[in-house]
Scaffold this active site. Sequence first.
Site, mmCIF file in Angstrom:
data_model
loop_
_atom_site.group_PDB
_atom_site.id
_atom_site.type_symbol
_atom_site.label_atom_id
_atom_site.label_comp_id
_atom_site.label_asym_id
_atom_site.label_seq_id
_atom_site.Cartn_x
_atom_site.Cartn_y
_atom_site.Cartn_z
ATOM 1 N N LYS A 110 0.761 -1.330 0.035
ATOM 2 C CA LYS A 110 -0.067 0.058 0.036
ATOM 3 C C LYS A 110 0.988 1.441 0.161
ATOM 4 C CE LYS A 110 -4.496 -1.584 1.402
ATOM 5 N NZ LYS A 110 -5.349 -2.067 2.388
ATOM 6 N N LYS A 192 -4.461 -10.459 -6.959
ATOM 7 C CA LYS A 192 -5.303 -10.877 -6.267
ATOM 8 C C LYS A 192 -6.637 -9.875 -6.953
ATOM 9 C CE LYS A 192 -5.717 -8.308 -2.222
ATOM 10 N NZ LYS A 192 -6.420 -7.664 -1.149
ATOM 11 N N LYS A 195 -11.546 -4.847 -6.205
ATOM 12 C CA LYS A 195 -12.335 -3.754 -6.857
ATOM 13 C C LYS A 195 -11.682 -2.352 -6.880
ATOM 14 C CE LYS A 195 -16.583 -4.000 -8.533
ATOM 15 N NZ LYS A 195 -18.055 -4.266 -8.164
HETATM 16 P P1 TYM Z 1 -10.756 -6.581 3.278
HETATM 17 O O1 TYM Z 1 -11.811 -5.742 3.451
HETATM 18 O O2 TYM Z 1 -9.742 -5.951 2.150
HETATM 19 O O3 TYM Z 1 -11.270 -7.896 2.421
HETATM 20 C C1 TYM Z 1 -12.347 -8.633 3.420
HETATM 21 C C2 TYM Z 1 -12.185 -10.073 3.432
HETATM 22 O O4 TYM Z 1 -12.174 -10.350 1.880
HETATM 23 C C3 TYM Z 1 -10.884 -11.168 1.555
HETATM 24 N N1 TYM Z 1 -10.400 -10.936 0.270
HETATM 25 C C4 TYM Z 1 -10.309 -11.971 -0.566
HETATM 26 N N2 TYM Z 1 -10.172 -13.448 -0.512
HETATM 27 C C5 TYM Z 1 -9.927 -14.022 -1.522
HETATM 28 N N3 TYM Z 1 -9.648 -13.478 -2.757
HETATM 29 C C6 TYM Z 1 -9.475 -12.268 -2.796
HETATM 30 N N4 TYM Z 1 -9.126 -11.540 -4.133
HETATM 31 C C7 TYM Z 1 -9.874 -11.309 -1.936
HETATM 32 N N5 TYM Z 1 -9.993 -10.132 -1.566
HETATM 33 C C8 TYM Z 1 -10.241 -9.693 -0.409
HETATM 34 C C9 TYM Z 1 -9.942 -10.694 2.665
HETATM 35 O O5 TYM Z 1 -8.862 -11.597 2.972
HETATM 36 C C10 TYM Z 1 -10.953 -10.430 3.732
HETATM 37 O O6 TYM Z 1 -11.005 -11.679 4.633
HETATM 38 N N6 TYM Z 1 -7.755 -5.984 6.905
HETATM 39 C C11 TYM Z 1 -8.947 -6.421 6.746
HETATM 40 C C12 TYM Z 1 -10.329 -6.276 7.353
HETATM 41 C C13 TYM Z 1 -10.039 -6.489 8.854
HETATM 42 C C14 TYM Z 1 -10.415 -7.793 9.598
HETATM 43 C C15 TYM Z 1 -10.092 -7.380 11.004
HETATM 44 C C16 TYM Z 1 -10.287 -9.202 9.227
HETATM 45 C C17 TYM Z 1 -9.708 -5.466 9.792
HETATM 46 N N7 TYM Z 1 -9.826 -5.956 10.995
HETATM 47 C C18 TYM Z 1 -10.147 -8.409 11.982
HETATM 48 C C19 TYM Z 1 -10.190 -9.996 10.031
HETATM 49 C C20 TYM Z 1 -10.298 -9.618 11.499
HETATM 50 C C21 TYM Z 1 -9.182 -5.996 5.131
HETATM 51 O O7 TYM Z 1 -8.731 -5.076 4.641
HETATM 52 O O8 TYM Z 1 -9.811 -7.065 4.531
#
Ligand code: TYM
Length: 325
Positions: A110, A192, A195
């Site tokens: 990032k 990966k 969006k």
């Molecule tokens: P975020 O908002 O980017 O994504 C939400 C969830 O979707 C999964 N994900 C994917 N899985 C498979 N293939 C993909 N291309 C893909 N893109 C996204 C992410 O792994 C995630 O599980 N930091 C986290 C949010 C968060 C969180 C937490 C998660 C904040 N606090 C505590 C677990 C526990 C995030 O940015 O996810």
Amino acid sequence: MKIFSGIRPSGDLHIGNYFGAIKQWVELQEKQECVFSIVDLHAITTPYRPENLQNNILELTIALLAAGLDPEKCVLFIQSQVKEHTELAWILGTFTPIGELKRMTQFKEKAKKHPEYVNAGLFNYPLLMAADILLYKADLVPVGKDQEQHIELTREVAKKFNKTFGEVFKIPKALLSERGQKIMSLQYPKKKMSKTDDPAGAIGIFDTPEEIKEKIMTAVTDSGKIIKYDLNRKPGISNLLTIYSLVSQRSIKTLEKDFKRKGYREFKKSLALISIRSLEVFRKKRKELLARDVYIKEMLNRGKNRAQTIAQSTMREIKSRMGLI
Ligand code: TYM
């Protein structure tokens, strides 16, 4: 078992989020104690528009409900409404070495993407995430592969706290979906699906049939003609096979057999058709939910109260161990 997970309100839900995380949430809420959070404080660590944030939160809530989350079976709340998350994140930072945070690949990626926006919030992001998880004493954290490193860090932080101040935290584990843990972009099959990074490579769960068809038909494939799963030599087709297998619930082996004598075009057409059919239910549910914003606000408010009760109780334990009360 206790479950916690979160998702950022940035852009619509795509099938990577769905198959990587949300589908597991929906299954887990049936039997486990689940807490899920819309993590708005994480969303503001990268460039965003304040005037859009509340609407993004509402849209994401609708998407989660349309995907099958049931507020009667789980706690769903907005992170910034429970102040203990930021309070604990600060506390965790007081004993986490900077070196541990510098190693995080998501931070490095990032920071590279927004060199003008490398703020301390982005750097401390994994500590807020650790605070989210640890406040609810979660055993399991259902996430996609990209979050695995953050869960590893959470484990280290929790162990260190327990060792220094006494046992308070559970040591949580990441729970990865077997096939959906890393869905790749349709345009850049080695990256990966995301969006925000490349919308043309991401299928949204609310995309129209035309959008779904267009994205799949123009998906990048590999040289050769055979429909075969081979991540190294055929990342594009392998990703499409994974998606096909997830939307149709057929195994990759069966799909390879069924499409043995068929070309990429026919395979893509069939994938478009079945994707359109299986995502239709989400679009229908969204329409119903759009008219229920009063219900949604009440539900989120209930979620906040339930989350707060748990978070405050853990926070009292933490503060007492640390000599803060
Ligand atoms: P975020 O908002 O980017 O994504 C939400 C969830 O979707 C999964 N994900 C994917 N899985 C498979 N293939 C993909 N291309 C893909 N893109 C996204 C992410 O792994 C995630 O599980 N930091 C986290 C949010 C968060 C969180 C937490 C998660 C904040 N606090 C505590 C677990 C526990 C995030 O940015 O996810």
